[in-house]
Design an enzyme around this catalytic site. Structure first.
Site, PDB file in Angstrom:
ATOM      1  N   THR A  54      -2.721 -11.233   6.717  1.00 14.75           N
ATOM      2  CA  THR A  54      -1.736 -11.306   7.790  1.00 14.75           C
ATOM      3  C   THR A  54      -1.828 -10.027   8.617  1.00 14.75           C
ATOM      4  O   THR A  54      -2.483  -9.051   8.225  1.00 14.75           O
ATOM      5  CB  THR A  54      -0.331 -11.432   7.211  1.00 14.75           C
ATOM      6  OG1 THR A  54      -0.051 -10.272   6.398  1.00 14.75           O
ATOM      7  CG2 THR A  54      -0.195 -12.685   6.365  1.00 14.75           C
ATOM      8  N   ASP A  56      18.509  -8.951  10.167  1.00 14.58           N
ATOM      9  CA  ASP A  56      18.036  -7.832   9.353  1.00 14.58           C
ATOM     10  C   ASP A  56      18.455  -8.133   7.921  1.00 14.58           C
ATOM     11  O   ASP A  56      19.625  -8.020   7.569  1.00 14.58           O
ATOM     12  CB  ASP A  56      18.665  -6.527   9.840  1.00 14.58           C
ATOM     13  CG  ASP A  56      18.234  -5.324   9.013  1.00 14.58           C
ATOM     14  OD1 ASP A  56      17.472  -5.500   8.033  1.00 14.58           O
ATOM     15  OD2 ASP A  56      18.679  -4.204   9.332  1.00 14.58           O
ATOM     16  N   VAL A  57      17.508  -8.537   7.077  1.00 17.98           N
ATOM     17  CA  VAL A  57      17.874  -8.967   5.726  1.00 17.98           C
ATOM     18  C   VAL A  57      18.434  -7.833   4.878  1.00 17.98           C
ATOM     19  O   VAL A  57      19.097  -8.084   3.864  1.00 17.98           O
ATOM     20  CB  VAL A  57      16.684  -9.641   4.993  1.00 17.98           C
ATOM     21  CG1 VAL A  57      16.264 -10.921   5.697  1.00 17.98           C
ATOM     22  CG2 VAL A  57      15.519  -8.686   4.808  1.00 17.98           C
ATOM     23  N   TYR A  64       6.600  -0.757  -4.639  1.00 19.33           N
ATOM     24  CA  TYR A  64       6.564  -2.180  -4.281  1.00 19.33           C
ATOM     25  C   TYR A  64       6.582  -3.115  -5.494  1.00 19.33           C
ATOM     26  O   TYR A  64       7.383  -4.055  -5.539  1.00 19.33           O
ATOM     27  CB  TYR A  64       5.334  -2.425  -3.407  1.00 19.33           C
ATOM     28  CG  TYR A  64       5.165  -3.814  -2.866  1.00 19.33           C
ATOM     29  CD1 TYR A  64       5.896  -4.256  -1.766  1.00 19.33           C
ATOM     30  CD2 TYR A  64       4.248  -4.694  -3.437  1.00 19.33           C
ATOM     31  CE1 TYR A  64       5.721  -5.532  -1.249  1.00 19.33           C
ATOM     32  CE2 TYR A  64       4.065  -5.968  -2.926  1.00 19.33           C
ATOM     33  CZ  TYR A  64       4.801  -6.383  -1.838  1.00 19.33           C
ATOM     34  OH  TYR A  64       4.628  -7.646  -1.330  1.00 19.33           O
ATOM     35  N   LYS A 115       9.252  -6.139  -6.664  1.00 16.74           N
ATOM     36  CA  LYS A 115       8.793  -7.520  -6.842  1.00 16.74           C
ATOM     37  C   LYS A 115       9.016  -8.013  -8.280  1.00 16.74           C
ATOM     38  O   LYS A 115       9.267  -9.205  -8.494  1.00 16.74           O
ATOM     39  CB  LYS A 115       7.325  -7.643  -6.447  1.00 16.74           C
ATOM     40  CG  LYS A 115       7.084  -7.484  -4.940  1.00 16.74           C
ATOM     41  CD  LYS A 115       7.796  -8.561  -4.131  1.00 16.74           C
ATOM     42  CE  LYS A 115       7.461  -8.477  -2.655  1.00 16.74           C
ATOM     43  NZ  LYS A 115       8.096  -9.546  -1.861  1.00 16.74           N
ATOM     44  N   ASP A 148      12.530  -8.706  14.422  1.00 18.41           N
ATOM     45  CA  ASP A 148      11.882  -8.394  15.692  1.00 18.41           C
ATOM     46  C   ASP A 148      12.155  -9.521  16.690  1.00 18.41           C
ATOM     47  O   ASP A 148      11.636 -10.628  16.548  1.00 18.41           O
ATOM     48  CB  ASP A 148      10.373  -8.230  15.483  1.00 18.41           C
ATOM     49  CG  ASP A 148       9.654  -7.913  16.784  1.00 18.41           C
ATOM     50  OD1 ASP A 148       9.761  -6.780  17.260  1.00 18.41           O
ATOM     51  OD2 ASP A 148       9.005  -8.841  17.325  1.00 18.41           O
ATOM     52  N   ASN A 157      11.381 -14.820   2.844  1.00 21.66           N
ATOM     53  CA  ASN A 157      10.025 -14.326   3.019  1.00 21.66           C
ATOM     54  C   ASN A 157       9.956 -12.878   3.508  1.00 21.66           C
ATOM     55  O   ASN A 157       8.992 -12.172   3.223  1.00 21.66           O
ATOM     56  CB  ASN A 157       9.298 -15.239   4.012  1.00 21.66           C
ATOM     57  CG  ASN A 157       8.049 -14.601   4.573  1.00 21.66           C
ATOM     58  OD1 ASN A 157       7.018 -14.520   3.898  1.00 21.66           O
ATOM     59  ND2 ASN A 157       8.121 -14.134   5.814  1.00 21.66           N
TER      60      ASN A 157
END
Length: 198
Positions: free
Chosen positions: A191, A64-65, A156, A160, A40, A91
């Site tokens: 966050t 953009d990873v 998810y 991980k 962003d 991250n």
């Protein structure tokens, strides 16, 4: 008195907000030059500008990873600006939580593209430089979901768990070359991304 990271160069992916932004500010306070690698542009530019205003050396690089070419460009921009890469904090991540059988193929791919592939692409982009320097540190931000499964959070935790395998494999592979690869697995942190989700 010099900080613990004086003269070091650190790339933090997803540094436009949340854990990434907090990490960037903490590392800058310890003397590191910071590359805010953020998808962003608005938030990334804002964080970089704030760091510079506070006296830190900082650079925003739109990244953009999930795109390996974007990660390669991130590393090249860092070297062009600062001449070295000492630390990567991988991250950048996204929450993709579903019931398993309600998970679309697009959501499965989106989760792995950012949360697993993105860590590999960003790490792969910096490894040649770190190997040449014979030193470096990669810190991947994993999750408590890397160890504990909570219902309705699929896929998810799968990504991980895979991230831990990636970190362990790379850590063993490159330890003898002076490169440390580790993961940090936070629990719930309030966050903005977490607030937006809930």
């Amino acid at each position: 008195m010099a900080g613990r990271l004086q003269d070091k160069v650190a790339i933090i992916t997803g540094a436009g907000r949340g854990i990434g932004e907090a990490t960037a500010r903490a590392m800058a306070a310890e003397g590191a030059a910071i590359v805010v690698a953020e998808k962003d542009a608005a938030s990334g530019k804002s964080v970089a500008a704030s760091l510079i205003e506070s006296g830190a050396r900082a650079l925003f690089v739109e990244t953009d990873v999930a795109d390996s070419g974007s990660c390669e460009a991130m590393a090249e921009r860092t070297l062009g600006a600062f001449g070295r890469i000492d630390v990567l904090v991988a991250n950048a991540g996204i929450n993709v939580f579903h019931e398993p059988l309600e998970t679309t193929e697009a959501e499965w791919r989106r989760c792995f593209a950012v949360d697993l592939d993105g860590v590999w692409y960003s790490t792969r982009a910096v490894l040649p430089t770190m190997r040449g320097q014979k030193q470096g540190a990669v810190v991947a931000i994993a999750s408590c979901h890397s160890f504990a499964i909570i219902p309705s959070t699929f896929p998810y935790p799968v990504a991980k768990h895979g991230l831990l395998g990636l970190v362990r494999s790379l850590g063993i592979q490159y330890a003898a070359e002076g490169i440390r690869v580790n993961a940090i697995a936070p629990g719930y942190i309030e966050t903005q991304i977490a607030v937006d989700y809930w």
